[in-house]
Design an enzyme around this catalytic site. Sequence first.
Site, PDB file in Angstrom:
ATOM      1  N   HIS A  84       6.540  -4.484   5.138  1.00 14.91           N
ATOM      2  CA  HIS A  84       7.396  -5.088   6.112  1.00 14.91           C
ATOM      3  C   HIS A  84       8.708  -4.661   6.102  1.00 14.91           C
ATOM      4  CE1 HIS A  84       8.246  -8.912   7.635  1.00 14.91           C
ATOM      5  NE2 HIS A  84       6.570  -9.153   7.000  1.00 14.91           N
TER       6      HIS A  84
ATOM      7  N   GLU B 172       4.086  -4.053  11.256  1.00 17.90           N
ATOM      8  CA  GLU B 172       2.864  -4.265  10.691  1.00 17.90           C
ATOM      9  C   GLU B 172       2.156  -3.669  11.148  1.00 17.90           C
ATOM     10  OE1 GLU B 172       4.034  -8.007   9.122  1.00 17.90           O
ATOM     11  OE2 GLU B 172       5.373  -8.652  10.437  1.00 17.90           O
TER      12      GLU B 172
ATOM     13  N   HIS C 288       1.362 -13.144   3.134  1.00 16.22           N
ATOM     14  CA  HIS C 288       1.551 -12.046   2.934  1.00 16.22           C
ATOM     15  C   HIS C 288       0.823 -11.878   1.393  1.00 16.22           C
ATOM     16  CE1 HIS C 288       3.178 -11.089   6.093  1.00 16.22           C
ATOM     17  NE2 HIS C 288       4.508 -10.952   6.337  1.00 16.22           N
TER      18      HIS C 288
HETATM   19  C1  GLA Z   1       5.895 -11.673   9.456  1.00 12.27           C
HETATM   20  C2  GLA Z   1       5.389 -12.510  10.361  1.00 12.27           C
HETATM   21  C3  GLA Z   1       6.532 -13.835  10.036  1.00 12.27           C
HETATM   22  C4  GLA Z   1       7.142 -14.103   9.082  1.00 12.27           C
HETATM   23  C5  GLA Z   1       7.728 -12.737   8.454  1.00 12.27           C
HETATM   24  C6  GLA Z   1       8.712 -13.245   6.863  1.00 12.27           C
HETATM   25  O1  GLA Z   1       6.108 -10.509   9.516  1.00 12.27           O
HETATM   26  O2  GLA Z   1       4.323 -12.532  11.039  1.00 12.27           O
HETATM   27  O3  GLA Z   1       5.894 -14.972  10.740  1.00 12.27           O
HETATM   28  O4  GLA Z   1       7.213 -15.282   8.236  1.00 12.27           O
HETATM   29  O5  GLA Z   1       6.600 -11.847   8.496  1.00 12.27           O
HETATM   30  O6  GLA Z   1       9.943 -13.755   7.231  1.00 12.27           O
END
Ligand code: GLA
Length: 379
Positions: free
Chosen positions: A200, A337, A131
């Site tokens: 997110h 997402e 991210h």
């Molecule tokens: C995303 C990732 C997960 C986790 C979340 C945050 O969705 O794919 O593995 O890291 O973000 O906790």
Amino acid sequence: MFLIEGGFKLGLLWALLVMATVAEAKTQITKKFFGTLGDGTRVEIYTLSNGKIEAAIATYGGIVVSLRVPDRNANMDDVVLGYDSLSQYVSNNPYFGAIVGRYANRIAHGSFVLEGKTYSVSKNDGDNSLHGGTRGFDKVVWKAKTIKDGIELTYVSRDGEEGYPGTVIANARFTLNDNELRVEYSATADKPTVVNLTNHSYFNLTGQGKGTILQHQLKISASRFTPVDSTLIPTGELRSVEGTALDFRTSTRIGQRIDANEDQLHKGKGYDHNWVLDKTQGQLAEAAELYDPGTGRVLQVLTSEPGLQFYSGNFLDGTIVGKQGRVYAWRSGLCLETQHFPDSPNHPNFPSTELKPGKRYHSVTALKFSVRSDLSGQR
Ligand code: GLA
């Protein structure tokens, strides 16, 4: 004469009705102070409401701090996880509601080659970058301005930030349109770089902090997914969902197969995978539909993106106390997402995430809320 007059009156009535409907659908935008960061930067919350849904977005991380929608009895509730105060978002946010970037999802070993040059980006997830790195787009303050039916956020990410090449000017527009919250991203760069932006939000259609999402029913319009290794990096394969617990082509209760004895579920500790959407890339079409039989709330996700990461909140462990003092238990929120596939810069067979100077990155996702009054279709 009477007829003409009657027609005129009817016409007038019709015009007034149309005006009233238009007036009702108009988005009201209010702004309030949320808090101040350690360096003195002020953070605001913009609340958009149109009498049908209400979304509140903070300038810190572009975080959707609340999203209030009606249930089948017209009771409004907040369907996203989050915090009441800015300081909590700053000190411990597992990306609740945030815009993630410059590259949403993972980049293996924090490294990729672009136009013959190797770049190292910050690693914040074991050996991988997640991210956008240590200080991604979720942890910066965006400039806000009001636009028709919503707000536009802008962030200028400088050349070399978190290791990424090129200065990127990123925009995220949040607008309300009837029962939908639309998020539209765009970006330009002055050097070749990679861009992948998403939101997110952790949804719980029963209401934030009101139990797990295991009773929700989910449909994902995808026949394939990108299987991952033990660090959640795609192997590069596009695998059929047929015969696996990842087959959501028909609406299925999430809890039904989440603990199935399947290697991919063990790797994700539940669902934490990218689905390859069946629709044509670039075309705004349905990616997923989430339904909560208890409240009747339905969330339909439409996107122009080629992929969807469905994350079932497997890292929530009951240690976070969120809004209104509610404890966020394991799997008490889920993320949908919309995105390009994880680690695309290292997979030439995946749709490209490269953004070249002179080109514009553009991505649209619409979250449409409605209700279903019956319990049919429940499994
Ligand atoms: C995303 C990732 C997960 C986790 C979340 C945050 O969705 O794919 O593995 O890291 O973000 O906790």
